[in-house]
Design a protein around this motif. Structure first.
Motif, mmCIF file in Angstrom:
data_model
loop_
_atom_site.group_PDB
_atom_site.id
_atom_site.type_symbol
_atom_site.label_atom_id
_atom_site.label_comp_id
_atom_site.label_asym_id
_atom_site.label_seq_id
_atom_site.Cartn_x
_atom_site.Cartn_y
_atom_site.Cartn_z
ATOM 1 N N GLU A 19 0.828 -1.207 0.000
ATOM 2 C CA GLU A 19 0.000 0.000 0.000
ATOM 3 C C GLU A 19 0.863 1.258 0.000
ATOM 4 N N LEU A 20 1.936 1.223 0.788
ATOM 5 C CA LEU A 20 2.857 2.352 0.829
ATOM 6 C C LEU A 20 3.531 2.522 -0.535
ATOM 7 N N ALA A 21 4.002 1.429 -1.102
ATOM 8 C CA ALA A 21 4.668 1.482 -2.409
ATOM 9 C C ALA A 21 3.719 2.023 -3.472
ATOM 10 N N TYR A 22 2.478 1.595 -3.447
ATOM 11 C CA TYR A 22 1.478 2.076 -4.412
ATOM 12 C C TYR A 22 1.333 3.595 -4.285
ATOM 13 N N ALA A 23 1.230 4.071 -3.058
ATOM 14 C CA ALA A 23 1.085 5.514 -2.840
ATOM 15 C C ALA A 23 2.324 6.262 -3.330
ATOM 16 N N LEU A 24 3.499 5.706 -3.079
ATOM 17 C CA LEU A 24 4.740 6.363 -3.498
ATOM 18 C C LEU A 24 4.890 6.361 -5.016
ATOM 19 N N MET A 25 4.531 5.252 -5.649
ATOM 20 C CA MET A 25 4.648 5.163 -7.105
ATOM 21 C C MET A 25 3.705 6.139 -7.808
ATOM 22 N N HIS A 26 2.582 6.415 -7.195
ATOM 23 C CA HIS A 26 1.606 7.311 -7.802
ATOM 24 C C HIS A 26 1.765 8.759 -7.341
ATOM 25 N N SER A 27 2.775 8.996 -6.529
ATOM 26 C CA SER A 27 3.082 10.352 -6.096
ATOM 27 C C SER A 27 3.775 11.092 -7.234
ATOM 28 N N THR A 28 3.608 12.391 -7.288
ATOM 29 C CA THR A 28 4.293 13.190 -8.310
ATOM 30 C C THR A 28 5.732 13.496 -7.901
ATOM 31 N N GLU A 29 6.076 13.214 -6.657
ATOM 32 C CA GLU A 29 7.432 13.481 -6.166
ATOM 33 C C GLU A 29 8.427 12.509 -6.774
ATOM 34 N N LYS A 30 9.585 13.014 -7.136
ATOM 35 C CA LYS A 30 10.666 12.164 -7.664
ATOM 36 C C LYS A 30 11.631 11.758 -6.558
ATOM 37 N N LYS A 31 11.786 12.605 -5.551
ATOM 38 C CA LYS A 31 12.651 12.305 -4.412
ATOM 39 C C LYS A 31 11.768 12.190 -3.174
ATOM 40 N N ILE A 32 11.755 11.005 -2.593
ATOM 41 C CA ILE A 32 10.846 10.720 -1.485
ATOM 42 C C ILE A 32 11.666 10.386 -0.241
#
Length: 103
Positions: A19-32
């Motif tokens: 779930e976390l990975a899904y949210a991160l992959m769909h984030s517009t941020e390139k550096k997380i």
């Protein structure tokens, strides 16, 4: 802040990592940056799943940095990364002459 994402200070399942990975992959941020300051426990399964997802995120041009891991979590994450690296280094050539491989 992982505490805002997690419902407890414990990250124990592969599902939470997915779930976390899904949210991160769909984030517009390139550096997380993931802040672990309020996380008391994370399982090997959680880190393993997240580590695999981070490889996919890298292909999308995203980088993920961990901050404020406590000593135990940092050791566990480093162990998971090393284990994943050593498992991925097994090549067909290294097993081609084997008579039998047990899985």
């Amino acid at each position: 802040d992982l505490a805002a994402f997690a419902t407890s200070p414990n990250l124990a399942t592969r599902q939470i990592a997915r779930e976390l990975a899904y949210a991160l992959m769909h984030s517009t941020e390139k550096k997380i940056t993931l802040d672990f300051s309020k996380i008391e426990y994370a399982s090997r399964s959680f880190f393993d799943e997240l580590n695999a997802a981070m490889s996919q995120m890298a292909l999308l041009g995203k980088t993920v940095e961990f901050r404020n891991l406590n000593e135990d979590l940092e050791k566990l994450y480093n162990y998971v990364k090393e284990t994943a690296r050593s498992n991925s280094s097994l090549s067909y050539a290294s097993v081609a002459n084997a008579e039998m491989i047990t899985i």
